[in-house]
Design a protein around this motif. Structure first.
Motif, mmCIF file in Angstrom:
data_model
loop_
_atom_site.group_PDB
_atom_site.id
_atom_site.type_symbol
_atom_site.label_atom_id
_atom_site.label_comp_id
_atom_site.label_asym_id
_atom_site.label_seq_id
_atom_site.Cartn_x
_atom_site.Cartn_y
_atom_site.Cartn_z
ATOM 1 N N MET A 1 -41.223 10.151 -21.807
ATOM 2 C CA MET A 1 -41.354 10.408 -23.231
ATOM 3 C C MET A 1 -42.142 11.699 -23.435
ATOM 4 N N GLU A 2 -41.632 12.565 -24.317
ATOM 5 C CA GLU A 2 -42.290 13.840 -24.598
ATOM 6 C C GLU A 2 -43.539 13.627 -25.430
ATOM 7 N N LYS A 3 -44.589 14.379 -25.086
ATOM 8 C CA LYS A 3 -45.826 14.308 -25.851
ATOM 9 C C LYS A 3 -45.625 15.012 -27.185
ATOM 10 N N GLU A 4 -46.088 14.380 -28.259
ATOM 11 C CA GLU A 4 -45.956 14.968 -29.590
ATOM 12 C C GLU A 4 -46.866 16.187 -29.706
ATOM 13 N N ILE A 5 -46.329 17.258 -30.253
ATOM 14 C CA ILE A 5 -47.102 18.482 -30.449
ATOM 15 C C ILE A 5 -47.810 18.383 -31.789
ATOM 16 N N THR A 6 -49.145 18.544 -31.755
ATOM 17 C CA THR A 6 -49.925 18.457 -32.985
ATOM 18 C C THR A 6 -50.578 19.784 -33.351
ATOM 19 N N ALA A 7 -50.677 20.691 -32.388
ATOM 20 C CA ALA A 7 -51.311 21.988 -32.649
ATOM 21 C C ALA A 7 -50.260 23.003 -33.102
ATOM 22 N N PRO A 8 -50.652 23.944 -33.940
ATOM 23 C CA PRO A 8 -49.721 25.012 -34.327
ATOM 24 C C PRO A 8 -49.290 25.811 -33.098
ATOM 25 N N GLN A 9 -48.072 26.336 -33.147
ATOM 26 C CA GLN A 9 -47.538 27.157 -32.067
ATOM 27 C C GLN A 9 -47.118 28.510 -32.614
ATOM 28 N N LEU A 10 -47.430 29.572 -31.874
ATOM 29 C CA LEU A 10 -46.971 30.917 -32.191
ATOM 30 C C LEU A 10 -45.890 31.247 -31.179
ATOM 31 N N SER A 25 -46.773 37.985 -34.157
ATOM 32 C CA SER A 25 -45.774 37.098 -33.559
ATOM 33 C C SER A 25 -44.644 36.913 -34.556
ATOM 34 N N HIS A 26 -43.468 36.521 -34.040
ATOM 35 C CA HIS A 26 -42.312 36.329 -34.921
ATOM 36 C C HIS A 26 -42.351 35.014 -35.705
ATOM 37 N N MET A 27 -42.867 33.953 -35.085
ATOM 38 C CA MET A 27 -42.806 32.636 -35.721
ATOM 39 C C MET A 27 -44.093 31.855 -35.517
ATOM 40 N N ALA A 28 -44.393 30.994 -36.490
ATOM 41 C CA ALA A 28 -45.464 30.013 -36.357
ATOM 42 C C ALA A 28 -44.885 28.665 -36.768
ATOM 43 N N VAL A 29 -45.152 27.646 -35.955
ATOM 44 C CA VAL A 29 -44.708 26.294 -36.255
ATOM 45 C C VAL A 29 -45.957 25.427 -36.412
ATOM 46 N N VAL A 30 -46.083 24.799 -37.585
ATOM 47 C CA VAL A 30 -47.243 23.960 -37.877
ATOM 48 C C VAL A 30 -46.754 22.523 -38.042
ATOM 49 N N PRO A 31 -47.123 21.655 -37.100
ATOM 50 C CA PRO A 31 -46.696 20.261 -37.194
ATOM 51 C C PRO A 31 -47.293 19.559 -38.417
ATOM 52 N N VAL A 80 -55.652 30.978 -37.523
ATOM 53 C CA VAL A 80 -54.753 31.680 -38.442
ATOM 54 C C VAL A 80 -53.338 31.691 -37.877
ATOM 55 N N VAL A 81 -52.363 31.325 -38.718
ATOM 56 C CA VAL A 81 -50.962 31.342 -38.297
ATOM 57 C C VAL A 81 -50.134 32.373 -39.057
ATOM 58 N N ILE A 131 -55.747 41.999 -47.000
ATOM 59 C CA ILE A 131 -55.138 41.058 -46.063
ATOM 60 C C ILE A 131 -55.360 39.637 -46.561
ATOM 61 N N GLU A 132 -54.278 38.859 -46.665
ATOM 62 C CA GLU A 132 -54.408 37.444 -46.968
ATOM 63 C C GLU A 132 -53.994 36.666 -45.730
ATOM 64 N N MET A 133 -54.501 35.431 -45.607
ATOM 65 C CA MET A 133 -54.226 34.632 -44.422
ATOM 66 C C MET A 133 -53.929 33.192 -44.779
ATOM 67 N N LEU A 134 -53.209 32.552 -43.874
ATOM 68 C CA LEU A 134 -52.964 31.117 -43.902
ATOM 69 C C LEU A 134 -53.461 30.589 -42.567
ATOM 70 N N ALA A 135 -54.404 29.660 -42.641
ATOM 71 C CA ALA A 135 -54.973 29.068 -41.426
ATOM 72 C C ALA A 135 -54.666 27.566 -41.416
ATOM 73 N N VAL A 136 -54.821 26.968 -40.253
ATOM 74 C CA VAL A 136 -54.535 25.553 -40.074
ATOM 75 C C VAL A 136 -55.788 24.846 -39.590
ATOM 76 N N LYS A 137 -56.170 23.823 -40.353
ATOM 77 C CA LYS A 137 -57.276 22.958 -39.941
ATOM 78 C C LYS A 137 -56.638 21.712 -39.347
ATOM 79 N N ARG A 138 -56.897 21.509 -38.071
ATOM 80 C CA ARG A 138 -56.281 20.359 -37.393
ATOM 81 C C ARG A 138 -56.882 19.056 -37.871
ATOM 82 N N SER A 139 -56.001 18.101 -38.025
ATOM 83 C CA SER A 139 -56.442 16.769 -38.505
ATOM 84 C C SER A 139 -57.131 15.997 -37.417
#
Length: 139
Positions: A1-10, A25-31, A80-81, A131-139
């Motif tokens: 079984m694949e481990k669920e990804i919870t952290a953002p990925q660049l 980077s070209h893409m950011a994926v935020v679970p 930051v993503v 500059i504006e930013m979007l950041a991710v606070k992990r749950s």
């Protein structure tokens, strides 16, 4: 079984050019389940409103202002993503400075997604960058 990804990925997918020399980077994926933190555009003005007429100085101050905003939420630039960068009278020289200063912050070269938008002016007279930013606070 694949481990669920919870952290953002660049991600820089195969088939697209390597954007790392231009410090993004070209893409950011935020679970799902993470908290998104939006930071409005920060310019090169100090807390007392002082604005020096030098692009690199304003850029460093903008990053300092962003670091302060991130820290208020317990975050750093590693969280930051997405970044949107507005540059007055953009040219290759300013792009080079932006790349140099960005590389000093993201030394691992895991740069956030970034859209650079050349503009004729910004909110305040003398403002050269915002500059504006979007950041991710992990749950």
């Amino acid at each position: 079984m694949e481990k669920e990804i919870t952290a953002p990925q660049l991600i820089n997918p195969a088939g697209l050019y390597d954007p790392t020399p231009n410090a993004y980077s070209h893409m950011a994926v935020v679970p799902a389940g993470n908290t998104l933190v939006y930071i409005s555009g920060q310019g090169g003005e100090t807390a007392d409103g002082n604005l020096v007429n030098d692009f690199r100085t304003q850029l460093k101050q903008a990053f300092s202002n962003l670091a302060t905003a991130l820290a208020a939420q317990g975050l750093t630039f590693r969280d930051v993503v997405k970044q949107t960068t507005l540059v007055v009278d953009h040219d290759e020289h300013k792009l080079k400075i932006l790349g140099e200063e960005t590389t000093l912050i993201w030394t691992d070269k895991k740069f956030p997604v970034n859209t650079l938008i050349p503009v004729p002016r910004l909110a305040l007279d003398g403002m050269l960058i915002e500059i504006e930013m979007l950041a991710v606070k992990r749950s």
